[in-house]
Scaffold this motif. Structure first.
Motif, PDB file in Angstrom:
ATOM      1  N   TYR A   4       0.823  -1.209   0.000  1.00 13.67           N
ATOM      2  CA  TYR A   4       0.000   0.000   0.000  1.00 13.67           C
ATOM      3  C   TYR A   4       0.856   1.256   0.000  1.00 13.67           C
ATOM      4  CZ  TYR A   4       0.495   1.276   4.995  1.00 13.67           C
ATOM      5  OH  TYR A   4       0.967   1.685   6.215  1.00 13.67           O
ATOM      6  N   LEU A   5       2.005   1.224   0.675  1.00 18.12           N
ATOM      7  CA  LEU A   5       2.873   2.388   0.668  1.00 18.12           C
ATOM      8  C   LEU A   5       3.471   2.621  -0.711  1.00 18.12           C
ATOM      9  CD1 LEU A   5       4.762   1.989   4.066  1.00 18.12           C
ATOM     10  CD2 LEU A   5       3.076   3.741   3.474  1.00 18.12           C
ATOM     11  N   THR A   6       3.893   1.563  -1.371  1.00 15.67           N
ATOM     12  CA  THR A   6       4.488   1.685  -2.703  1.00 15.67           C
ATOM     13  C   THR A   6       3.481   2.228  -3.707  1.00 15.67           C
ATOM     14  OG1 THR A   6       5.955  -0.180  -2.240  1.00 15.67           O
ATOM     15  CG2 THR A   6       5.670   0.435  -4.541  1.00 15.67           C
ATOM     16  N   VAL A   7       2.291   1.632  -3.719  1.00 16.97           N
ATOM     17  CA  VAL A   7       1.255   2.017  -4.676  1.00 16.97           C
ATOM     18  C   VAL A   7       0.770   3.438  -4.404  1.00 16.97           C
ATOM     19  CG1 VAL A   7      -1.095   1.528  -5.458  1.00 16.97           C
ATOM     20  CG2 VAL A   7       0.528  -0.352  -5.119  1.00 16.97           C
ATOM     21  N   VAL A  57       2.178  19.746  14.928  1.00 17.20           N
ATOM     22  CA  VAL A  57       2.588  18.939  13.785  1.00 17.20           C
ATOM     23  C   VAL A  57       1.361  18.630  12.957  1.00 17.20           C
ATOM     24  CG1 VAL A  57       2.431  16.751  15.091  1.00 17.20           C
ATOM     25  CG2 VAL A  57       3.817  16.873  13.006  1.00 17.20           C
ATOM     26  N   HIS A  58       1.493  18.790  11.655  1.00 17.81           N
ATOM     27  CA  HIS A  58       0.435  18.467  10.706  1.00 17.81           C
ATOM     28  C   HIS A  58       0.798  17.153  10.039  1.00 17.81           C
ATOM     29  CE1 HIS A  58      -1.930  19.707   6.823  1.00 17.81           C
ATOM     30  NE2 HIS A  58      -2.438  18.651   7.436  1.00 17.81           N
ATOM     31  N   LEU A  59       0.090  16.090  10.414  1.00 15.90           N
ATOM     32  CA  LEU A  59       0.340  14.777   9.833  1.00 15.90           C
ATOM     33  C   LEU A  59      -0.338  14.665   8.473  1.00 15.90           C
ATOM     34  CD1 LEU A  59      -0.205  12.463  12.943  1.00 15.90           C
ATOM     35  CD2 LEU A  59       1.921  13.515  12.134  1.00 15.90           C
ATOM     36  N   GLN A  60       0.349  13.985   7.530  1.00 16.72           N
ATOM     37  CA  GLN A  60      -0.166  13.808   6.168  1.00 16.72           C
ATOM     38  C   GLN A  60      -0.503  15.182   5.557  1.00 16.72           C
ATOM     39  OE1 GLN A  60      -2.732  10.571   8.010  1.00 16.72           O
ATOM     40  NE2 GLN A  60      -2.630   9.833   5.885  1.00 16.72           N
ATOM     41  N   CYS A  61       0.510  16.030   5.526  1.00 11.62           N
ATOM     42  CA  CYS A  61       0.307  17.450   5.208  1.00 11.62           C
ATOM     43  C   CYS A  61       0.205  17.741   3.719  1.00 11.62           C
ATOM     44  CB  CYS A  61       1.434  18.272   5.821  1.00 11.62           C
ATOM     45  SG  CYS A  61       3.074  17.954   5.099  1.00 11.62           S
ATOM     46  N   HIS A  62       0.526  16.781   2.848  1.00  9.04           N
ATOM     47  CA  HIS A  62       0.481  16.948   1.390  1.00  9.04           C
ATOM     48  C   HIS A  62       1.322  18.162   0.976  1.00  9.04           C
ATOM     49  CE1 HIS A  62      -0.692  16.289  -2.635  1.00  9.04           C
ATOM     50  NE2 HIS A  62      -1.695  17.137  -2.688  1.00  9.04           N
ATOM     51  N   ILE A  63       0.789  19.111   0.203  1.00 11.07           N
ATOM     52  CA  ILE A  63       1.614  20.197  -0.328  1.00 11.07           C
ATOM     53  C   ILE A  63       1.659  21.414   0.591  1.00 11.07           C
ATOM     54  CG2 ILE A  63       1.280  19.438  -2.710  1.00 11.07           C
ATOM     55  CD1 ILE A  63      -0.608  21.854  -3.081  1.00 11.07           C
ATOM     56  N   ALA A  75       0.983  29.341  15.426  1.00 12.01           N
ATOM     57  CA  ALA A  75       1.600  28.123  15.940  1.00 12.01           C
ATOM     58  C   ALA A  75       2.935  27.872  15.252  1.00 12.01           C
ATOM     59  CB  ALA A  75       0.665  26.928  15.721  1.00 12.01           C
ATOM     60  N   LYS A  76       3.797  27.130  15.925  1.00 16.08           N
ATOM     61  CA  LYS A  76       5.080  26.725  15.340  1.00 16.08           C
ATOM     62  C   LYS A  76       4.879  25.343  14.731  1.00 16.08           C
ATOM     63  CE  LYS A  76       9.985  25.994  16.373  1.00 16.08           C
ATOM     64  NZ  LYS A  76      10.407  26.784  15.207  1.00 16.08           N
ATOM     65  N   LEU A  77       4.829  25.283  13.411  1.00 11.98           N
ATOM     66  CA  LEU A  77       4.414  24.081  12.684  1.00 11.98           C
ATOM     67  C   LEU A  77       5.580  23.240  12.202  1.00 11.98           C
ATOM     68  CD1 LEU A  77       1.552  22.966  11.796  1.00 11.98           C
ATOM     69  CD2 LEU A  77       1.559  25.256  12.768  1.00 11.98           C
ATOM     70  N   THR A  78       5.336  21.929  12.174  1.00 14.49           N
ATOM     71  CA  THR A  78       6.123  20.965  11.424  1.00 14.49           C
ATOM     72  C   THR A  78       5.145  20.195  10.559  1.00 14.49           C
ATOM     73  OG1 THR A  78       7.794  20.714  13.161  1.00 14.49           O
ATOM     74  CG2 THR A  78       7.617  18.936  11.556  1.00 14.49           C
ATOM     75  N   GLY A  79       5.513  19.954   9.300  1.00 15.83           N
ATOM     76  CA  GLY A  79       4.681  19.148   8.419  1.00 15.83           C
ATOM     77  C   GLY A  79       5.322  17.793   8.180  1.00 15.83           C
ATOM     78  N   LEU A  80       4.485  16.757   8.089  1.00 17.17           N
ATOM     79  CA  LEU A  80       4.981  15.396   7.848  1.00 17.17           C
ATOM     80  C   LEU A  80       4.134  14.723   6.782  1.00 17.17           C
ATOM     81  CD1 LEU A  80       6.280  12.779  10.312  1.00 17.17           C
ATOM     82  CD2 LEU A  80       4.323  12.138   8.896  1.00 17.17           C
ATOM     83  N   ASP A  81       4.806  14.071   5.837  1.00 16.43           N
ATOM     84  CA  ASP A  81       4.108  13.345   4.784  1.00 16.43           C
ATOM     85  C   ASP A  81       5.028  12.257   4.230  1.00 16.43           C
ATOM     86  OD1 ASP A  81       1.398  14.032   3.083  1.00 16.43           O
ATOM     87  OD2 ASP A  81       2.855  12.959   1.858  1.00 16.43           O
ATOM     88  N   PHE A  82       4.440  11.214   3.648  1.00 14.11           N
ATOM     89  CA  PHE A  82       5.257  10.115   3.113  1.00 14.11           C
ATOM     90  C   PHE A  82       5.694  10.354   1.686  1.00 14.11           C
ATOM     91  CE2 PHE A  82       2.184   6.926   0.895  1.00 14.11           C
ATOM     92  CZ  PHE A  82       1.439   7.947   0.337  1.00 14.11           C
ATOM     93  N   VAL A 104       9.065  17.012   7.103  1.00 16.76           N
ATOM     94  CA  VAL A 104       9.742  15.745   7.353  1.00 16.76           C
ATOM     95  C   VAL A 104       9.059  14.649   6.546  1.00 16.76           C
ATOM     96  CG1 VAL A 104      10.344  14.029   9.097  1.00 16.76           C
ATOM     97  CG2 VAL A 104      10.371  16.484   9.673  1.00 16.76           C
ATOM     98  N   GLN A 105       9.864  13.863   5.808  1.00 14.79           N
ATOM     99  CA  GLN A 105       9.298  12.754   5.045  1.00 14.79           C
ATOM    100  C   GLN A 105       9.282  11.502   5.905  1.00 14.79           C
ATOM    101  OE1 GLN A 105      11.062  11.976   1.227  1.00 14.79           O
ATOM    102  NE2 GLN A 105       9.636  10.309   0.760  1.00 14.79           N
ATOM    103  N   SER A 106       8.090  10.950   6.096  1.00 12.90           N
ATOM    104  CA  SER A 106       7.938   9.741   6.903  1.00 12.90           C
ATOM    105  C   SER A 106       6.543   9.176   6.707  1.00 12.90           C
ATOM    106  CB  SER A 106       8.157  10.056   8.394  1.00 12.90           C
ATOM    107  OG  SER A 106       7.834   8.930   9.206  1.00 12.90           O
TER     108      SER A 106
END
Length: 274
Positions: A4-7, A57-63, A75-82, A104-106
């Motif tokens: 699912y991660l690859t696709v 932190v904004h999880l699955q932040c896209h663009i 707020a002091k933000l961090t964005g995370l997306d795969f 951050v990519q994860s």
């Protein structure tokens, strides 16, 4: 790496530049107007409240358009997306908007290992949970990121909405997709995306899951968080059922006929005990 991660990563990597170029995301407005907020975050404001000074932190932040919008609330933000391509676009959006946001990519399930410290706010938004196979593991990850007293804020498409038969042309609301979480994903292969674009996509396959509202609430409670709010809304930020919805004053969409029949989205809030 799980299938699912690859696709799904291939799908989102291809979507990202098309989304950034689409007029629907209004990326240029973030550079032109220092007070501009995304429609999603603007909708959230009454329930989100004052987040100035909070570490978030904004999880699955896209663009990153919602991430930048949250940072504009103080707020002091961090964005995370795969998706690396999504984060490439997010960094451009943030730089042009004058926002100092690390991205951050994860995979979201690895967020605890990928991020430093604890957060006052974990924010995640529309269209995020359906890409995750295990809602209990997601809630546990959120709890691990929160500082004592920290808050989870999520507005998401309602699981009833995700389970509807989308291709009907009459006024009947019919359920055709799973409502409850299943071990095996729903497999889709559909051209295009949810924004206006001329791009012809090659990576059109996706693997997705639905999660019942009771499963989401139970997962949050079992992770040790305290539920502080649950509101079901009669609108959604996009034309989720083409031909059967109308746009309303705040830019959201709802069923054109008897919208009270359908919970379109929900906002859930929870806190980590002190």
């Amino acid at each position: 790496m799980s299938e699912y991660l690859t696709v799904n990563r291939a799908n989102w990597d291809e979507r990202a530049p098309a989304h950034a170029a689409s007029p629907d995301y209004r990326v240029a407005r973030f550079a032109e107007d220092p007070e501009f907020l995304s429609d999603v975050v603007r909708f959230d404001l009454p329930l989100l409240g004052d987040i100035a000074g909070q570490r978030a932190v904004h999880l699955q932040c896209h663009i990153g358009t919602d991430t930048v919008s949250l940072s504009r609330l103080g707020a002091k933000l961090t964005g995370l997306d795969f998706s690396g391509e999504s984060l490439k676009q997010a960094r451009i959006v943030a730089e042009n908007a004058g926002a100092d946001i690390p991205f951050v990519q994860s995979d979201v399930y690895d967020a605890r290992a990928a991020l430093d410290g604890e957060f006052d706010l974990v924010y995640t938004g529309i269209g995020a949970l359906g890409w995750l196979p295990d809602i209990a593991r997601w809630a546990s990850t959120v709890a691990s990121l929160l500082a004592p007293g920290g808050r989870l804020f999520i507005r998401e498409g309602h699981p009833i909405l995700w389970s509807l038969e989308y291709e009907r042309t009459d006024d009947v609301i019919a359920l055709s997709e799973p409502y409850f979480e299943h071990a095996e994903p729903q497999r889709y292969d559909e051209p295009g995306t949810y924004v206006a674009t001329d791009h012809e996509f090659k990576h059109t396959a996706t693997l997705e899951w639905n999660h019942a509202l009771s499963e989401i609430v139970t997962a949050v409670l079992n992770s040790g968080l305290t539920l502080t709010g649950l509101v079901e809304h009669r609108s959604v930020p996009w034309n989720a059922l083409p031909g059967r919805m109308r746009q309303i004053d705040n830019g959201e969409w709802q069923l054109a006929e008897r919208p009270e029949r359908l919970p379109h989205t929900y906002t859930l809030q929870a806190r980590k005990p002190i």
